[in-house]
Design a protein around this motif. Structure first.
Motif, PDB file in Angstrom:
ATOM      1  N   LEU A 196      37.043  41.269  42.558  1.00 58.79           N
ATOM      2  CA  LEU A 196      35.609  41.652  42.532  1.00 58.79           C
ATOM      3  C   LEU A 196      34.751  40.228  41.966  1.00 58.79           C
ATOM      4  O   LEU A 196      35.166  39.894  40.737  1.00 58.79           O
ATOM      5  N   GLN A 197      33.791  39.936  42.697  1.00 56.68           N
ATOM      6  CA  GLN A 197      33.336  38.515  42.212  1.00 56.68           C
ATOM      7  C   GLN A 197      31.668  38.943  41.780  1.00 56.68           C
ATOM      8  O   GLN A 197      31.195  39.560  42.474  1.00 56.68           O
ATOM      9  N   ASP A 198      31.240  38.628  40.529  1.00 55.67           N
ATOM     10  CA  ASP A 198      30.156  38.616  40.023  1.00 55.67           C
ATOM     11  C   ASP A 198      29.557  37.347  39.986  1.00 55.67           C
ATOM     12  O   ASP A 198      30.110  36.550  38.956  1.00 55.67           O
ATOM     13  N   ASN A 199      28.627  36.873  40.642  1.00 49.86           N
ATOM     14  CA  ASN A 199      27.985  35.562  40.276  1.00 49.86           C
ATOM     15  C   ASN A 199      27.037  35.273  39.177  1.00 49.86           C
ATOM     16  O   ASN A 199      26.881  34.226  38.759  1.00 49.86           O
ATOM     17  N   LYS A 200      26.646  36.280  38.703  1.00 51.00           N
ATOM     18  CA  LYS A 200      25.600  36.217  37.425  1.00 51.00           C
ATOM     19  C   LYS A 200      26.104  37.589  36.592  1.00 51.00           C
ATOM     20  O   LYS A 200      25.232  38.304  36.607  1.00 51.00           O
TER      21      LYS A 200
ATOM     22  N   ILE B 271      46.286  47.034  36.864  1.00 50.10           N
ATOM     23  CA  ILE B 271      46.090  46.112  35.727  1.00 50.10           C
ATOM     24  C   ILE B 271      44.911  45.194  36.277  1.00 50.10           C
ATOM     25  O   ILE B 271      44.648  44.753  37.518  1.00 50.10           O
ATOM     26  N   VAL B 272      43.959  44.789  35.187  1.00 47.72           N
ATOM     27  CA  VAL B 272      42.633  44.235  35.596  1.00 47.72           C
ATOM     28  C   VAL B 272      42.891  42.926  34.660  1.00 47.72           C
ATOM     29  O   VAL B 272      42.866  43.124  33.496  1.00 47.72           O
ATOM     30  N   THR B 273      42.650  41.806  35.521  1.00 47.45           N
ATOM     31  CA  THR B 273      42.207  40.462  34.630  1.00 47.45           C
ATOM     32  C   THR B 273      40.963  39.905  35.177  1.00 47.45           C
ATOM     33  O   THR B 273      40.199  40.381  36.006  1.00 47.45           O
ATOM     34  N   ALA B 274      40.556  38.889  34.413  1.00 47.86           N
ATOM     35  CA  ALA B 274      39.306  38.259  34.710  1.00 47.86           C
ATOM     36  C   ALA B 274      39.558  36.886  34.704  1.00 47.86           C
ATOM     37  O   ALA B 274      40.342  36.126  33.857  1.00 47.86           O
TER      38      ALA B 274
ATOM     39  N   PHE C 191      37.070  39.396  38.648  1.00 47.09           N
ATOM     40  CA  PHE C 191      37.739  40.243  38.392  1.00 47.09           C
ATOM     41  C   PHE C 191      38.869  40.797  38.884  1.00 47.09           C
ATOM     42  O   PHE C 191      38.597  41.211  40.278  1.00 47.09           O
ATOM     43  N   GLN C 192      40.249  40.632  38.743  1.00 50.61           N
ATOM     44  CA  GLN C 192      41.430  41.105  39.819  1.00 50.61           C
ATOM     45  C   GLN C 192      41.963  42.272  39.363  1.00 50.61           C
ATOM     46  O   GLN C 192      42.232  42.437  38.280  1.00 50.61           O
TER      47      GLN C 192
END
Lengths: 158, 126
Positions: A94-98, A138-141, A151-152
């Motif tokens: 999940l990509q958040d640019n801001k 499992i969530v990592t960033a 967020f992976q």
């Protein structure tokens, strides 16, 4: 907006509070990140109960991830996830640019080394939300240039 | 018309930020003494060479901007510097401890862009 500022300031204090009450050392950094992640987990579980009380059942895993990216993210951070990628084998990025919790910090590399502290809670938030929807993960960033972050999510098959 | 420099002080007189754009003459005193002179209760005044604008918030943050004489009242500009820049990028930044000089690159660059975008700022000192 007062409510946005409240969550932001409270979150920042929480991070600094957790770190202040720990002693020094590399080991402590890991423990603090875990503490913050666990806090996020419990909040995520509660939030998802509240958000989905009126929605229909989800079709599949991808449907759930899309919900996290759109409705869930919008309710918490007032914007959607900018990009969702998956390998269709249980890994989602999940990509958040801001990212809302990082925009005030820097627009590049300054303070990059501290970014992970401010992402731990949100990782837990995602993991908690998924957990109450029946998904173990499992969530990592990771951050390479603020305020954009990824967020992976790795789904754990039971 | 132009902006010479800008100071940001907190309620204890700690200088949080200083930027300069077109400053023709350096004062004959050190930076610390200059800060002491600047913070003690001006509202706005002008000499034959420059005009000093002052804005203070209820929390004791003081914004001091020196411009040339061609610039009129700019309370809204100083207010914007406080609310949209200082509050957004410094107060809300957990890595900027309050009461200390601001280290944030983001704050410095946004402030610089904002000043340069003002209608009374010209790239050439007039």
């Amino acid at each position: 907006m007062a409510d946005e500022a409240l969550f932001l300031l409270l979150h920042n204090e929480m991070v600094s509070g957790v770190y202040k009450s720990a002693e020094h050392g590399e080991v402590e950094n890991g423990r603090c990140i875990t503490k913050l992640e666990n806090m996020g987990f419990r909040v995520g579980q509660g939030l998802i109960e509240r958000f989905t009380k009126d929605t229909a059942r989800f079709k599949d895993e991808l449907d759930i991830m899309k919900f996290i990216c759109k409705d869930f993210w919008t309710t918490v951070f007032k914007k959607q996830i900018d990009n969702l990628r998956t390998n269709h084998q249980g890994i989602y990025v999940l990509q958040d640019n801001k990212f809302r919790l990082l925009t005030q910090m820097s627009a590049g590399k300054q303070y990059l080394e501290h970014a992970s502290k401010y992402l731990a809670f949100t990782c837990g938030l995602i993991r908690g939300g998924l957990s109450n929807l029946g998904i173990k993960s499992i969530v990592t960033a990771e951050v390479s240039s603020m305020p954009a972050c990824k967020f992976q999510v790795m789904i754990q098959k039971l | 018309m132009t902006v010479h420099n800008l100071y940001l002080f907190d309620r204890n007189g700690v200088c949080l930020h200083y930027s300069e754009w077109h400053r023709k003459k350096q004062a004959g005193i050190s930076k610390e003494e200059e800060y002491k002179l600047m913070k003690d209760g001006f509202l706005a005044f002008q000499t034959s060479r420059y005009k000093l604008h002052y804005y203070e918030t209820p929390t004791g943050i003081k914004v001091v901007m020196n411009t040339d004489l061609g610039v009129g009242p700019i309370r809204d500009v100083l207010h914007h510097i406080y609310s949209a820049l200082y509050v957004e990028l410094v107060v809300k930044n957990p890595l900027c401890p309050l009461g200390q000089t601001v280290q944030s690159e983001l704050f410095r660059s946004r402030l610089d862009s904002y000043i340069r975008s003002l209608p009374f700022f010209s790239a050439r000192a007039g």
